[in-house]
Write an enzyme that holds these catalytic residues in place. Structure first.
Site, PDB file in Angstrom:
ATOM      1  N   CYS A 113      40.775 -44.265   1.316  1.00  4.96           N
ATOM      2  CA  CYS A 113      40.327 -45.222   0.112  1.00  4.96           C
ATOM      3  C   CYS A 113      40.547 -46.452   0.665  1.00  4.96           C
ATOM      4  CB  CYS A 113      40.912 -45.040  -1.164  1.00  4.96           C
ATOM      5  SG  CYS A 113      40.575 -43.420  -1.832  1.00  4.96           S
ATOM      6  N   HIS A 260      38.698 -51.050  -5.078  1.00  7.76           N
ATOM      7  CA  HIS A 260      38.280 -49.679  -4.799  1.00  7.76           C
ATOM      8  C   HIS A 260      37.965 -49.026  -6.046  1.00  7.76           C
ATOM      9  CE1 HIS A 260      38.014 -45.583  -3.638  1.00  7.76           C
ATOM     10  NE2 HIS A 260      39.194 -45.246  -3.989  1.00  7.76           N
ATOM     11  N   ASN A 290      33.848 -41.937  -7.390  1.00  7.79           N
ATOM     12  CA  ASN A 290      34.945 -42.477  -6.509  1.00  7.79           C
ATOM     13  C   ASN A 290      34.259 -41.967  -5.046  1.00  7.79           C
ATOM     14  OD1 ASN A 290      36.591 -42.866  -4.331  1.00  7.79           O
ATOM     15  ND2 ASN A 290      38.445 -42.266  -5.781  1.00  7.79           N
TER      16      ASN A 290
END
Ligand code: COA
Length: 333
Positions: A113, A260, A290
């Site tokens: 991430c 993020h 995500n």
């Protein structure tokens, strides 16, 4: 010493929209649970023609066009992903081939991430030293092929989606500010709290297949959700403050925070904790889930298209994820 700036942004997401209701036909979950815990309403799943590299190349071509340069002006490629086309080589070289450009270097970044912000930091250093003028930085993920789409995997599988984002980082003109600073951290003692353990060099595919253990979930992503959540909210806030302090700025100076897109609840928690207004934070996890290393460049590209990310804005990028790793960047767009 030169400075670097983001000269173009682009993104690509597959056409196939998968809603929470669609998932509830495969696994024991429901729209209410997913929306309440994560904010996600739908995500994209790749089609047969999509791969991490091909999605990345599509995003890259848009970013290159918007940067106003020719693809042959790209001096170096950086590709961040946790879901590469192959175990090796990494997808950076595939993008070099798919773009059909000269034999420039291609670096693969494995920071999940945080991969995009780590990649941005690397690109910034190459441009600062004068080694390169235009660097293509891609974040691309194809999660859907590797998720446990049974009720067993529901705590993880409902969160992730596919897509790609890209930016071109270019040498800034005299007087332009561009990337102000980048900050990176890791804490490897939590490596297995959010990880995909197998295959690995000790447990290669034949071992897994020979064991033929239906309960072996080591080749699916594992996430200790609650634990990750608690660390994420602390580290996000810390690393954003670190970026502000390094530049003698405060929260009010941020025109746009692009976190993020891990979980809408994490973004909202940080927004509240830091006293940021709705206009200062960009979220699109509702539409894409995500997308790990792709989430920040997809969000940047969408925010730019929507007129929410404007030239001259002070922008903060921040990420947290598997490793644990976390990172931030402060920049003048
Ligand atoms: N649908 C329905 N129920 C589900 C479910 C799903 N998709 N996934 C889990 N559940 C159930 C669990 O089985 C559990 O049931 P039980 O109470 O009967 O045992 C219950 O919901 C609560 O599970 P829990 O895992 O404690 O939920 P949570 O409130 O921690 O939310 C996450 C789970 C994953 C949404 C949350 O922990 C989270 O967002 N963590 C951070 C994740 C993240 O951001 N990761 C990316 C970092 S880069």
């Amino acid at each position: 010493m030169y400075r670097s700036k983001i000269s173009g942004v682009g993104h690509y997401v597959p056409d196939n929209v998968v809603t929470n209701d669609d998932l509830s036909k495969l696994i024991d979950t429901n729209d209410e649970w997913i929306t309440e815990r994560t904010g996600i309403k739908e995500r994209r799943f790749a089609g047969p023609a999509d791969s991490p590299s091909s999605m990345g190349t599509k995003a890259a071509l848009l970013a290159i066009e918007r940067a106003g340069i020719d693809k042959n002006d790209i001096d170096f490629i950086i590709f961040a992903t946790l879901s590469p086309d192959y175990y090796f080589p990494g997808p950076g070289v595939l993008v070099q081939e798919q773009l059909g450009i000269k034999e420039v270097g291609a670096l693969d970044v494995r920071n999940q991430c945080s991969g995009f912000v780590y990649g941005l930091s690397v690109a910034d250093q190459f441009i600062k030293t004068g080694m390169y003028k235009n660097i293509l930085l891609i974040g691309s993920e194809l999660h859907s092929g590797g998720l446990d789409m049974t009720t067993r995997g529901r705590g993880v599988s409902v969160i992730f989606g596919d897509g790609a984002g890209a930016v071109v980082l270019s040498r800034a003109n005299e007087g332009e500010e561009g990337i102000l600073s980048t900050h990176m951290h890791s804490e490897g003692k939590y490596a297995e709290e959010l990880a995909l353990i197998a295959p690995n060099t000790g447990r290669w595919i034949p071992t897994i297949m020979n064991n033929n253990d239906p309960d072996d979930i080591s080749y699916y992503p594992y996430m200790n959700g609650n634990f990750v959540f608690k660390h994420a909210v602390v580290r996000f806030a810390e690393v954003i403050q670190e970026a502000l302090q390094a530049n003698n700025k405060n929260v009010a100076d941020i025109d746009l925070l692009i976190p993020h897109q891990a979980n809408l609840r994490i973004s909202q928690f940080i927004q509240k904790k830091m006293g940021l207004s709705d206009d200062q934070v960009y979220n699109n996890i509702m539409r894409y889930g995500n997308t790990t290393a792709a989430s920040i460049p997809i969000a940047m590209s969408e925010a730019w298209e929507e007129g929410k990310l404007k030239r001259g804005d002070t922008v903060c990028l921040a990420a947290f994820g598997s490793g644990f790793t976390w990172a931030s960047a402060l920049l003048k767009f």
